[in-house]
Design a protein around this motif. Structure first.
Motif, PDB file in Angstrom:
ATOM      1  N   VAL A 132      -3.177  14.109  -1.153  1.00 57.22           N
ATOM      2  CA  VAL A 132      -3.417  12.674  -1.349  1.00 57.22           C
ATOM      3  C   VAL A 132      -4.256  12.145  -0.187  1.00 57.22           C
ATOM      4  O   VAL A 132      -3.908  12.336   0.983  1.00 57.22           O
ATOM      5  N   TYR A 133      -5.368  11.528  -0.528  1.00 58.17           N
ATOM      6  CA  TYR A 133      -6.268  10.937   0.472  1.00 58.17           C
ATOM      7  C   TYR A 133      -6.152   9.418   0.418  1.00 58.17           C
ATOM      8  O   TYR A 133      -5.693   8.849  -0.581  1.00 58.17           O
ATOM      9  N   GLY A 134      -6.599   8.770   1.480  1.00 55.57           N
ATOM     10  CA  GLY A 134      -6.650   7.308   1.489  1.00 55.57           C
ATOM     11  C   GLY A 134      -7.999   6.857   2.013  1.00 55.57           C
ATOM     12  O   GLY A 134      -8.492   7.397   3.003  1.00 55.57           O
ATOM     13  N   VAL A 135      -8.598   5.901   1.322  1.00 57.38           N
ATOM     14  CA  VAL A 135      -9.879   5.368   1.788  1.00 57.38           C
ATOM     15  C   VAL A 135      -9.707   3.863   2.019  1.00 57.38           C
ATOM     16  O   VAL A 135      -9.094   3.160   1.208  1.00 57.38           O
ATOM     17  N   SER A 136     -10.226   3.374   3.160  1.00 54.44           N
ATOM     18  CA  SER A 136     -10.104   1.944   3.498  1.00 54.44           C
ATOM     19  C   SER A 136     -11.282   1.180   2.938  1.00 54.44           C
ATOM     20  O   SER A 136     -12.428   1.462   3.314  1.00 54.44           O
ATOM     21  N   LEU A 137     -10.988   0.222   2.061  1.00 57.50           N
ATOM     22  CA  LEU A 137     -12.041  -0.642   1.514  1.00 57.50           C
ATOM     23  C   LEU A 137     -11.558  -2.076   1.625  1.00 57.50           C
ATOM     24  O   LEU A 137     -10.446  -2.381   1.177  1.00 57.50           O
ATOM     25  N   HIS A 138     -12.357  -2.945   2.205  1.00 60.14           N
ATOM     26  CA  HIS A 138     -11.886  -4.284   2.571  1.00 60.14           C
ATOM     27  C   HIS A 138     -10.597  -4.086   3.371  1.00 60.14           C
ATOM     28  O   HIS A 138     -10.558  -3.238   4.246  1.00 60.14           O
ATOM     29  N   CYS A 139      -9.526  -4.832   3.044  1.00 64.99           N
ATOM     30  CA  CYS A 139      -8.291  -4.639   3.817  1.00 64.99           C
ATOM     31  C   CYS A 139      -7.293  -3.788   3.042  1.00 64.99           C
ATOM     32  O   CYS A 139      -6.095  -3.840   3.307  1.00 64.99           O
ATOM     33  N   TYR A 140      -7.776  -2.990   2.092  1.00 62.53           N
ATOM     34  CA  TYR A 140      -6.880  -2.182   1.265  1.00 62.53           C
ATOM     35  C   TYR A 140      -7.044  -0.693   1.567  1.00 62.53           C
ATOM     36  O   TYR A 140      -8.125  -0.248   1.979  1.00 62.53           O
ATOM     37  N   ASN A 141      -5.954   0.043   1.347  1.00 67.91           N
ATOM     38  CA  ASN A 141      -6.002   1.494   1.472  1.00 67.91           C
ATOM     39  C   ASN A 141      -5.814   2.064   0.073  1.00 67.91           C
ATOM     40  O   ASN A 141      -4.756   1.895  -0.534  1.00 67.91           O
TER      41      ASN A 141
END
Ligand code: SAH
Length: 228
Positions: free
Chosen positions: A202-211
């Motif tokens: 499982v990966y997480g990418v930060s976009l705006h203030c969301y993960n």
């Protein structure tokens, strides 16, 4: 001889960390990116005539990675992460002078309160210092006969699917406009490092203030959840 440059502006973008940023401009156009000029450059005179151009070159500093120095050989993701080419045959961020160059679409020039440019297709981290802006001149700079070396043609894209949980989270009223499209375009680029292929990871990418949590199996990325 040493030259000193000072930033003329700063980038505001939804890309809050390096992971997930498209590897070149124009691969993702859903991101709303602005370039805020800094004093004393934020005056309407400095951009007079610019709005007549559709595209601009942005010269910027790879400020987040510049402390890591450079090597003569680098491993471009497009070559699978193993084969090496010379740093000057690549667009690597690790260069003797950490300068980046991106061709982006100019969507608007706002001179009401200082000067802000609206850009599309940028591959730039939030907070990136910009050292210069130049208009793109198609009749000299568009070269359809050009040969693209080891990056001749766009990279393959992944399909993107949404889990039921992530689909439900998309209904949150405070998500920025176009958020779902941005997630899809970013994940379609396959942000994983070249050597990783674990469908359970499982990966997480930060976009705006969301993960945004996701997995990739085969040619499909699945959005798992959107965390605040
Ligand atoms: N189009 C530019 C950048 C290519 S590398 C050029 O050719 O010079 C693109 C990568 O730069 C992105 O994937 C992102 O990871 C990285 N990047 C963007 N802004 C950055 C910054 N301010 N500091 C360090 N790396 C950055």
């Amino acid at each position: 001889m040493t030259y000193l440059f000072e930033p003329i502006g700063v980038i505001r973008s939804p890309y809050r960390e390096k992971f997930g940023i498209p590897r070149q401009p124009s691969l993702v156009n859903a991101a709303r990116v602005t370039l805020e000029l800094l004093p004393p450059y934020n005056q309407p005179d400095a951009v007079r005539g610019l709005s007549e151009f559709s595209h601009v070159w942005i010269s910027f500093v790879f400020h987040q990675t510049m402390d890591r120095g450079w090597q003569p050989l680098v491993r471009p993701p497009r070559l699978g992460g193993n084969a090496k080419v010379g740093v000057f045959a690549s667009r690597s961020t690790h260069r003797p002078n950490p300068l980046g160059l991106s061709l982006v679409e100019l969507k608007g020039v706002n001179t009401v309160n200082g000067v802000t440019l609206e850009l599309a297709g940028a591959d730039l981290l939030d907070g990136t210092p910009v050292v210069d802006i130049k208009p793109y001149i198609p009749f000299v700079e568009s070269r359809p006969e050009a040969v693209g070396g080891f990056v001749d043609g766009p990279p393959p894209q992944l399909r993107v699917e949404w889990s039921d949980a992530a689909l439900a989270q998309l209904r949150q009223p405070d998500l920025p406009p176009g958020f779902a499209l941005l997630v899809e375009q970013v994940l379609a680029q396959d942000p994983r490092p070249a050597y990783q292929d674990d469908p359970e990871r499982v990966y997480g990418v930060s976009l705006h203030c969301y993960n945004v949590k996701f997995k990739i199996g085969g040619d499909c990325a699945t959005v798992l959840e959107i965390l605040q």
